[in-house]
Design a protein around this motif. Structure first.
Motif, PDB file in Angstrom:
ATOM      1  N   UNK A 245      44.423  46.251  39.094  1.00  0.00           N
ATOM      2  CA  UNK A 245      44.082  46.299  37.673  1.00  0.00           C
ATOM      3  C   UNK A 245      44.856  47.397  36.974  1.00  0.00           C
ATOM      4  N   UNK A 246      45.192  47.108  35.703  1.00  0.00           N
ATOM      5  CA  UNK A 246      45.734  48.147  34.845  1.00  0.00           C
ATOM      6  C   UNK A 246      45.162  47.873  33.461  1.00  0.00           C
ATOM      7  N   UNK A 247      44.088  48.607  33.161  1.00  0.00           N
ATOM      8  CA  UNK A 247      43.413  48.365  31.897  1.00  0.00           C
ATOM      9  C   UNK A 247      42.739  47.014  31.905  1.00  0.00           C
ATOM     10  N   UNK A 250      44.721  42.259  35.163  1.00  0.00           N
ATOM     11  CA  UNK A 250      44.712  42.328  36.627  1.00  0.00           C
ATOM     12  C   UNK A 250      45.825  41.430  37.154  1.00  0.00           C
ATOM     13  N   UNK A 251      46.731  42.045  37.921  1.00  0.00           N
ATOM     14  CA  UNK A 251      47.801  41.275  38.547  1.00  0.00           C
ATOM     15  C   UNK A 251      47.297  40.864  39.919  1.00  0.00           C
ATOM     16  N   UNK A 252      47.159  39.566  40.132  1.00  0.00           N
ATOM     17  CA  UNK A 252      46.566  39.091  41.380  1.00  0.00           C
ATOM     18  C   UNK A 252      47.563  39.205  42.523  1.00  0.00           C
ATOM     19  N   UNK A 253      47.035  39.513  43.735  1.00  0.00           N
ATOM     20  CA  UNK A 253      47.914  39.627  44.908  1.00  0.00           C
ATOM     21  C   UNK A 253      48.613  38.300  45.193  1.00  0.00           C
ATOM     22  N   UNK A 258      45.230  37.908  35.321  1.00  0.00           N
ATOM     23  CA  UNK A 258      43.923  37.618  34.723  1.00  0.00           C
ATOM     24  C   UNK A 258      43.625  38.676  33.682  1.00  0.00           C
ATOM     25  N   UNK A 259      43.181  38.249  32.505  1.00  0.00           N
ATOM     26  CA  UNK A 259      42.737  39.190  31.491  1.00  0.00           C
ATOM     27  C   UNK A 259      41.231  39.348  31.607  1.00  0.00           C
TER      28      UNK A 259
END
Lengths: 350, 264
Positions: A245-247, A250-253, A258-259
């Motif tokens: 997550x960044x704020x 979320x960048x999925x593995x 996903x927002x």
């Protein structure tokens, strides 16, 4: 196997009959609705309630054997238990609460306090030893209760709804910490909860109990993917997606973004409930931020809804009504767009 | 929201009740011979009676705590049958006229009593008309106050703390000492103060079972009653002493224990 148990116990109209096996270092979640007999099961394992039938064996020692007339009372079982609302003794300081177990098990006062202080440090509340339990926040009380349960290095750790007394924000942080401590714990853990997220996030294996009987058992992801009863489907039908997550992003593995509605940082799990996933034949108007192309890999009817297993960059489960399923002309192999509102996505640290 | 005004039909009787309860005490203060207070208070019988009263009430309270707390635990926690009957029996002294209690004690522990005769023959000890008899009479009348108070505290206490103690390796006796008792300590303290105040004021059972001998069995209430017939001034002063002790007890009870217990 450290814990091997079959417990038969009657509670009013309900008869609980559950068999469990938990290995060293393994965390087993007993998941089920209120009144399913989960807490009764835990009380039997703790020795607080004698069972009507069955056996409880831990590390080769028989704690309960109804046929053999064996019942080891609670205070002679090497176990630790975390209660739902913590039950820290209000008349003792936090340090003395944690030192209580070592003291009753025969340690000298100074040694018991040293061990207690070390555990307070370990759970991150080293500075709060002098306080009374009433002066702690919910999260701090939970940490103290965990320290009190683990200080004696028990063979078996029992957790009764350990996070349910906490507010939503504290839960996220405490759940992540609890996960770490459970990973470090060498003995067997039995966790009772009605919250599927706790079960998914904390347990290596899940046993679903309904009306006093096991209806399903297996790895969390496995139970979620192939629910065997409508209840299990509703209860554990979560899609869990690891990511960073960044704020609000979320960048999925596994690829894809996903927002989410609640900001988070670092490694997280994203949970999506199947009923919050909507399916469209083409990319919907208004460009919602969480929209992914997918292929229907499988479809199982559950009551009036159909659970669709979606393959794609973001693998999800989606519950659609039988009518919608028919109107969209869905079948295994159909290409669809899956849409989820950011506010429907749960995110928690892992 | 404002509290509603008290309706007039309640106001008048309430005021009368206050007057009825307060005026006699005010009268006592008005009639106190303040100038002679020092002389009357230092009269030989007064100190003796006061000391005897304080000692016997304190002993009766100690006996009540030692025996009454375990009894309260049995009433509140044990699953034995016949508990309802036991509770009724235990609370009889609460409603029994103390004189009847004194007669009953006499019949059992008197020189010709069921236990008393055996005791006298076996050990040569006779109980009636001794300070021991005072303590026994006071304990008989006052212990139920403590038992009821502690039982209530035990019932209100969360028994799950005892489960928690058991999972931490504490057997039932350790759990009682280190968890249950501290949890109900405010209830025990409040019960002990009530018990002590009741023992201090005990009259009927004491005079029946222990008699009225200055120095050994004449407690303050007995001294007041006797003084009223001989020397009303002295009776007033003795009453004043008891009033002061009672009010002090009440304040102690409210500030130290009842207030804290209610807040917990």
């Amino acid at each position: 196997m450290t814990l091997a148990a079959r417990v038969v116990v009657g509670r009013g109209p309900l008869t609980v009959d559950v068999a469990l096996e938990v290995a060293d270092g393994e965390v087993l979640a007993v998941l089920g609705p209120n009144g399913a007999g989960k807490s009764t099961l835990l009380r039997v394992l703790a020795g607080l309630l004698p069972p009507d039938g069955g056996r409880v064996v831990v590390d080769g020692a028989t704690w309960d054997d109804v046929a053999g007339r064996v019942h080891l009372p609670a205070h002679r079982r090497p176990l630790g238990m975390v209660f739902q609302d913590h039950l820290l003794f209000p008349h003792l300081s936090v340090l003395d609460n944690v030192a209580f177990g070592p003291r009753t098990r025969g340690a000298p006062k100074s040694a018991a306090r040293r061990a207690a202080a070390a555990w307070l440090e370990r759970v991150g509340i080293a500075g709060l030893g002098d306080r009374r339990p009433g002066q702690l926040s919910g999260g701090q009380a939970q940490r103290a209760a965990l320290a009190r349960a683990l200080v004696g290095d028990p063979a078996l750790l029992l957790l009764d709804e350990p996070l349910s007394a906490l507010d939503a924000r504290t839960r996220l942080a405490v759940r992540a910490e609890l996960r770490r401590h459970l990973a470090d714990f060498a003995g067997s853990t039995v966790l009772v909860t009605h919250d599927p997220v706790d079960a998914m996030a904390l347990a290596d294996r899940v046993v679903v109990v309904e009306d006093g009987a096991v209806v399903q058992a297996g790895a969390p992801a496995e139970v979620a993917r192939h629910p065997r009863t409508d209840y299990v489907a509703r209860l554990v039908g979560l899609s869990l997606l690891p990511g960073t997550a960044e704020g609000l992003t979320v960048r999925l593995d596994g690829g894809g973004v996903v927002t989410v509605a609640e900001p988070a940082q670092g490694p997280v799990l994203v949970a999506v409930r199947p009923e919050s996933v909507a399916l469209y034949p083409s990319r919907p108007e208004g460009s919602p931020r969480n929209a992914w192309p997918a292929v229907v890999a499988g479809a199982t009817p559950h009551g009036s809804t159909v659970r669709c297993e979606l393959d794609g960059e973001v693998p999800l489960l989606a519950d659609v009504t039988a009518t919608a399923f028919a109107e969209l002309g869905l079948a295994p192999g159909s290409r669809v767009w899956a849409v989820v509102k950011a506010s429907e996505v749960a995110v928690y640290a892992r | 929201m404002r509290r509603p005004r008290t309706p007039a039909p309640l106001l008048v009787p309430a005021a009368l009740a206050v007057a009825f309860l307060v005026l006699p005490l005010a009268g006592l203060l008005v009639r106190t011979p303040w100038s002679q207070l020092g002389t009357l208070l230092t009269a030989p019988g007064v100190g003796q009676a006061l000391r005897l009263s304080l000692v016997s009430a304190t002993l009766a309270t100690l006996v009540s705590v030692v025996l009454g707390v375990p009894l309260a635990w049995v009433l509140a926690r044990s699953r034995a049958r016949g508990r309802a009957v036991l509770r009724a029996l235990v609370t009889v002294p609460l409603v029994l006229p103390p004189v009847v209690g004194g007669v009953a004690l006499f019949l059992v522990l008197g020189r010709q009593g069921i236990v008393g005769r055996w005791l006298a023959e076996a050990t040569g000890i006779t109980i009636p008309f001794t300070t021991t008899a005072v303590v026994i009479a006071e304990t008989f009348v006052a212990m139920p106050f403590l038992v009821i108070s502690v039982e209530g505290a035990l019932r209100a206490a969360d028994a799950r703390y005892e489960d928690a103690a058991a999972t931490l390796g504490a057997d039932r006796w350790t759990t009682f000492r280190r968890v249950t008792l501290p949890l109900v300590a405010p209830g025990v303290a409040a019960g002990a103060v009530l018990c002590w105040a009741r023992a201090l004021g005990e009259f009927g059972a004491t005079i029946t079972f222990a008699g009225n001998f200055p120095g050994t069995t004449q407690t303050m209430p007995l001294a007041v009653y006797l003084a009223l017939q001989r020397d009303p001034q002295a009776a007033i002063v003795l009453s004043l002493v008891l009033l002061v002790v009672s009010v002090a007890t009440l304040l102690l009870l409210r500030d130290r224990w009842l207030g804290r217990g209610a807040a917990a």
